[in-house]
Write an enzyme that holds these catalytic residues in place. Sequence first.
Site, PDB file in Angstrom:
ATOM      1  N   ALA A   1       0.820  -1.206   0.000  1.00 22.42           N
ATOM      2  CA  ALA A   1       0.000   0.000   0.000  1.00 22.42           C
ATOM      3  C   ALA A   1       0.859   1.263   0.000  1.00 22.42           C
ATOM      4  O   ALA A   1       0.417   2.326  -0.393  1.00 22.42           O
ATOM      5  CB  ALA A   1      -0.898  -0.001   1.229  1.00 22.42           C
ATOM      6  N   LYS A   2       2.072   1.144   0.464  1.00 19.43           N
ATOM      7  CA  LYS A   2       3.026   2.267   0.530  1.00 19.43           C
ATOM      8  C   LYS A   2       2.389   3.514   1.131  1.00 19.43           C
ATOM      9  O   LYS A   2       2.534   4.622   0.625  1.00 19.43           O
ATOM     10  CB  LYS A   2       3.634   2.536  -0.851  1.00 19.43           C
ATOM     11  CG  LYS A   2       4.368   1.309  -1.406  1.00 19.43           C
ATOM     12  CD  LYS A   2       5.194   1.601  -2.637  1.00 19.43           C
ATOM     13  CE  LYS A   2       5.973   0.392  -3.118  1.00 19.43           C
ATOM     14  NZ  LYS A   2       5.146  -0.683  -3.698  1.00 19.43           N
ATOM     15  N   ARG A   3       1.695   3.313   2.251  1.00 19.73           N
ATOM     16  CA  ARG A   3       1.045   4.413   2.939  1.00 19.73           C
ATOM     17  C   ARG A   3       2.044   5.157   3.816  1.00 19.73           C
ATOM     18  O   ARG A   3       3.187   4.735   3.975  1.00 19.73           O
ATOM     19  CB  ARG A   3      -0.113   3.901   3.794  1.00 19.73           C
ATOM     20  CG  ARG A   3      -1.204   3.199   3.022  1.00 19.73           C
ATOM     21  CD  ARG A   3      -1.899   4.155   2.053  1.00 19.73           C
ATOM     22  NE  ARG A   3      -3.135   3.580   1.526  1.00 19.73           N
ATOM     23  CZ  ARG A   3      -3.251   2.959   0.363  1.00 19.73           C
ATOM     24  NH1 ARG A   3      -2.220   2.812  -0.431  1.00 19.73           N
ATOM     25  NH2 ARG A   3      -4.426   2.494  -0.042  1.00 19.73           N
TER      26      ARG A   3
END
Lengths: 272, 272
Positions: free
Chosen positions: B95-97
């Site tokens: 998700a690379k949040r």
Amino acid sequence: MTTKDLVGQIFEKKSFLCVGLDTDLAKIPKHLLGDKDPIFSFNKAIIDATHQFCVAYKPNIAFYEAYGLQGWKSLERTMEYLNEKHPEMFTIADAKRGDIGNTSTRYAKAFFEALNFDSITIAPYMGRDSVEPFLEFKDKHTILLALTSNQGAFDFQTKNVGNHELYKEVLERSKTYKNAENLMYVVGATKASYLEGVRQIVPESFLLVPGVGAQGGNLQEVCKYGITKNVGLLVNSSRGILYASQGEDFAKEAANKARNIQQEMEVELGKL
Amino acid sequence: MTTKDLVGQIFEKKSFLCVGLDTDLAKIPKHLLGDKDPIFSFNKAIIDATHQFCVAYKPNIAFYEAYGLQGWKSLERTMEYLNEKHPEMFTIADAKRGDIGNTSTRYAKAFFEALNFDSITIAPYMGRDSVEPFLEFKDKHTILLALTSNQGAFDFQTKNVGNHELYKEVLERSKTYKNAENLMYVVGATKASYLEGVRQIVPESFLLVPGVGAQGGNLQEVCKYGITKNVGLLVNSSRGILYASQGEDFAKEAANKARNIQQEMEVELGKL
């Protein structure tokens, strides 16, 4: 939406306020919880009450994703409502995405096309090929995180890279990206004097400034260092407006808070 | 899932393969497009065919968000299927949040609780208070982007901050975060020799290595520099497995590709 249209809206409404739609079921008035879609009911009431005083709305995507499918439905309905009733509003997907090329294109389609947002916030860590896919979309804007308003901003963003801080390197380098004219930047207002250095690198770009209000910034300071002849600022307030009251008068109180900020902004715009 | 359980699975299956579920309607076999939920149909067939040869699945969230509500439904169904049929699988929300504290908590709940992922990928740019909310969850893992496998990695990640590169500063500093034992790291394999420097800073941590296969890395090189006595590696392959064939034999061909990688991994594990 073009930047020119955004600037037009700002001067027409005498406001550069962005209302952050960080809608939290634990904080909205209890009487809404029986509605079929309480998040949308709340957003609709907030939009109806505040739209005269602001030029932008910024749903924080995390607050919607946290509710899974139902949250996405609420986000879709909110965007449908904004696009239909208030197409003049500048909409920001506060998503802080960032991934490699083909994945970025997916995110761009999700937010720019499916949901028809005007802009999205993006983290710069993965560099050029994680940002340029967003910049390809005409009249859509990519708001790159430069200097954020949290304590962790001092972990990496203010560390020196060569002869200046990392966030300045992000600003400098992003100016060389293809379609860089579609860039805006997040610059936190916790230390407004940072804006002076930012303006030396991006004298004209729009800055999205969080952290005025709940996070402690000061509007006059932000304008002193950050305002341009085309304003170049969107100042965000979320909790201070959304949760001004948790009673049945929440929308009226939200309008009052938004009006107060708009009036302060009108004073600042008068100085241009 | 505990790290110990993950290591146990790796030695049992003689594999440290992660299959990336970057499911794209434009690339899946045409005969699936008539199904009610073609994304789930495809994922289910891939999982059924490859689960013996891998220890982890990594849906790239962008590919699901791109389809709006329907995409979230497909993601939910995929996770329900994995959690029910293959609870031994390590699941990664790619998700690379990364956002400020209260927002990070929202994302953590969305992925760790609602969808029951074992881990999530996170961008480090916003620093400590954007990462620690994820680290609070027991037996859940936060996979911090350190050195990514794309060209843009050289924009900022490899720039010198003080006496070493930014990605090394990310590794060093993250070790001081609260509950740092729940950290893993993304380290791209495009230059496997980078892994040597990474191992000097995080000698034991698990590394998620994208970019073997389609993105050009080499398994032997990755193991030479990155493997530990507890393996400490998850090597991802997405497109090379998913789209090995676009015909009716896609699942069989995916299994063949996954088996080939598993067999190479078995050789490397034999050297420990």
